[in-house]
Design a protein around this motif. Sequence first.
Motif, short mmCIF file in Angstrom:
data_model
loop_
_atom_site.label_atom_id
_atom_site.label_comp_id
_atom_site.label_asym_id
_atom_site.label_seq_id
_atom_site.Cartn_x
_atom_site.Cartn_y
_atom_site.Cartn_z
N LYS A 71 4.13 0.97 -5.18
CA LYS A 71 2.89 0.80 -4.56
C LYS A 71 1.86 0.08 -5.49
O LYS A 71 1.75 0.05 -6.50
CB LYS A 71 2.34 2.05 -4.14
N THR A 99 2.01 12.54 10.00
CA THR A 99 3.27 12.75 9.93
C THR A 99 3.76 14.38 9.81
O THR A 99 4.96 14.57 9.51
CB THR A 99 4.05 12.18 8.53
N MET A 106 -3.48 -6.17 11.84
CA MET A 106 -4.95 -5.69 11.66
C MET A 106 -5.82 -6.56 10.92
O MET A 106 -6.18 -6.51 9.75
CB MET A 106 -4.98 -4.24 11.09
N GLU A 120 -5.46 5.73 11.67
CA GLU A 120 -5.79 4.65 12.70
C GLU A 120 -4.52 4.18 13.42
O GLU A 120 -4.98 3.85 14.84
CB GLU A 120 -6.20 3.39 11.87
N LEU A 121 -3.29 4.07 12.99
CA LEU A 121 -2.43 3.71 13.82
C LEU A 121 -1.80 4.63 14.83
O LEU A 121 -1.19 4.20 15.72
CB LEU A 121 -1.21 3.26 12.66
N THR A 122 -1.93 6.07 14.51
CA THR A 122 -1.62 7.08 15.31
C THR A 122 -2.43 8.01 15.63
O THR A 122 -3.23 8.57 14.69
CB THR A 122 -0.23 7.46 14.58
N LYS A 130 2.40 -4.41 13.74
CA LYS A 130 1.22 -4.39 13.96
C LYS A 130 0.40 -5.38 12.94
O LYS A 130 0.64 -5.36 11.64
CB LYS A 130 0.27 -3.06 14.03
N THR A 133 4.45 4.87 5.71
CA THR A 133 4.17 5.70 6.79
C THR A 133 5.04 5.61 8.05
O THR A 133 5.83 4.84 7.90
CB THR A 133 2.71 5.83 7.15
N SER A 134 4.60 6.44 9.04
CA SER A 134 5.51 5.98 10.32
C SER A 134 4.43 5.87 11.41
O SER A 134 3.66 6.60 11.52
CB SER A 134 6.55 7.44 10.49
N VAL A 135 4.92 4.89 12.34
CA VAL A 135 4.26 4.52 13.52
C VAL A 135 4.98 4.79 14.69
O VAL A 135 6.31 4.47 14.72
CB VAL A 135 3.96 3.36 13.36
N TYR A 136 4.40 5.23 15.88
CA TYR A 136 5.17 5.16 17.03
C TYR A 136 5.24 4.08 17.76
O TYR A 136 4.21 3.28 17.97
CB TYR A 136 4.66 6.45 17.80
N LYS A 170 -5.65 5.52 0.98
CA LYS A 170 -5.55 4.33 1.82
C LYS A 170 -4.45 4.47 2.90
O LYS A 170 -4.73 4.17 4.17
CB LYS A 170 -5.50 3.00 0.90
N ILE A 171 -3.35 4.90 2.61
CA ILE A 171 -2.34 5.10 3.54
C ILE A 171 -2.56 6.03 4.55
O ILE A 171 -2.38 5.84 5.89
CB ILE A 171 -1.09 5.74 2.82
N ILE A 201 0.66 -0.95 0.23
CA ILE A 201 -0.15 0.06 0.18
C ILE A 201 0.83 1.19 -0.10
O ILE A 201 0.63 2.22 -0.87
CB ILE A 201 -1.05 0.02 1.23
N MET A 226 -2.90 6.55 -2.16
CA MET A 226 -2.60 7.48 -1.21
C MET A 226 -3.45 7.71 0.10
O MET A 226 -3.19 7.77 1.16
CB MET A 226 -2.55 9.04 -1.96
N GLU A 271 -5.67 6.82 5.72
CA GLU A 271 -6.81 6.26 6.44
C GLU A 271 -6.13 5.56 7.44
O GLU A 271 -6.55 5.42 8.74
CB GLU A 271 -7.58 5.83 5.39
N LEU A 272 -5.28 4.62 7.01
CA LEU A 272 -4.65 3.63 7.95
C LEU A 272 -3.54 4.05 8.74
O LEU A 272 -3.74 3.88 10.19
CB LEU A 272 -3.94 2.51 7.16
N ALA A 273 -2.90 5.37 8.36
CA ALA A 273 -2.08 5.94 9.36
C ALA A 273 -2.64 6.71 10.71
O ALA A 273 -2.52 6.37 11.71
CB ALA A 273 -1.20 7.06 8.58
N ALA A 317 2.54 14.40 16.00
CA ALA A 317 2.13 13.08 16.70
C ALA A 317 2.90 12.75 17.51
O ALA A 317 2.78 11.59 17.92
CB ALA A 317 1.76 12.22 15.41
N LEU A 358 2.91 -0.46 4.82
CA LEU A 358 1.54 -0.94 4.97
C LEU A 358 1.56 -2.19 3.94
O LEU A 358 1.64 -1.76 2.87
CB LEU A 358 0.52 0.02 5.01
#
Lengths: 204, 119
Positions: free
Chosen positions: A196, B56, A180, B10-12, A178, A12-15, B3-4, A9, B1, B6-8, B77, A26
Motif C-alpha cells: 500500500k 465487507t 472517480m 462510496e462504492l457500495t 470504476k 476492497t470488494s465491489v458489487y 481511505k479504503i 491505496i 486504512m 471511506e472509498l468503499a 452489503a 483502489l
Amino acid sequence: MAGIIGKKIGMTSVYSAEGKNLPCTLIEAGPCVVTQIKSEEKDGYNSIQLGFGEKKDKHTTKALKGHFSKAGTSPKKKIVEFKSFSEANLGDVVTVDIFNEGEFVDVVGTSKGKGFQGVVKRHGFGGVGQATHGQHNRMRAPGSIGAASYPARVFKGMKMAGRTGGDRVKMINLQIVKVMPEKNILVVKGSVPGAKGSYLIIEK
Amino acid sequence: MDKIKELANELTQVNEWPEFGAGDTLNVTYKIKEGDKERLQSFKGTVIQRRGSGTTETFTIRKISGGTGVERIFPLASPFLEKIVVEKQGAVRRARIFYLRDRTGKSARIKERKKYSTK
C-alpha cells in the motif's frame, strides 16, 4: 500506450451490476503533469515524461528545479516516461479521465520484497512431500541440481534460493471497474503488485 | 486504512438491517437467480458469527436441515439480501459460537435473552 502514474491505496470488494462480488484494488491515479516531451530529432525517440506527487522544494536539486520550472510546475516525486501519447504539450495535466469503465489496462509496480527465500516459496518447488522415511532436515530442500561428471557443472539459470520479491511486475489486462474523476481514483479488478502506498504505472 | 473504508463506503451501499448478533435466530430472505428468473428463498437459523466491518461485513447462519448442519455466509452489503427478521434473541457469552457445531439436540439449544423493561 497512454498511461498515468498512481499510488496503491489498498483492496476492497465491489458489487457489479449483476450482483457479483468483485475483488478490487483502489488506485489513487494522477493528476500528472507533462514535464518533458522527447522527440525523434532531439532525443532519438518519441516519448512523454509525466510527473506525479508533490515534492518539497528543499529536497529538490537545482538541476531538477530547472527541469520542472521549464514545464511550469512544482517539483514532482515520481517521473515516468510513456511512449506514443497521442497529443500533449509541456505542462498539460493528465487525469484519470483518459480511462473508461470496462476498459482493460496493464498495471506495473514493484512487488513486495520477501528477502532471502528458499526454493519452495521462490520457485514453487514441491519440497520433499513427506516428513518421515529418512527426512530429518530436507523437507523444503531443492533436490538434485544436475548430473555428475558430465556436464560436471551446474547450468546457468538453475532455480535456487535467493532474494525474492522487490521486482518490477506487470499485471496485464486488469479491468477498470470504476473511474472517480473528482477524487482521482481508479478501481481496478484484481490485485496489483506492491505494498500500500507504493507507486504504480497504469498503461492503457 | 481509513481511505479504503471511506472509498468503499462510496462504492457500495449497505442497507439498514435490524441489529443482531451471535446467538440470535434470524429468518433471512434472499433473491436467487435461476437462468434469467429471480425468486425469493428464505433461510432460518442461528447466527454463529459476524465478521469484518463496513462494506465487507458478513454473518454466518447455521441450521440443522434433515439431521445435518448447514451453514450459509451472507455479506451484509449483498444486493441479493431482501429481508432480515430477528425472530429470537439468544443469550450467549461470546461473539462467535462455534461450539454449536459440536452439539446436537438438547445441548444445542440457546437460552432466550430476557428483556427487562426500563422503569
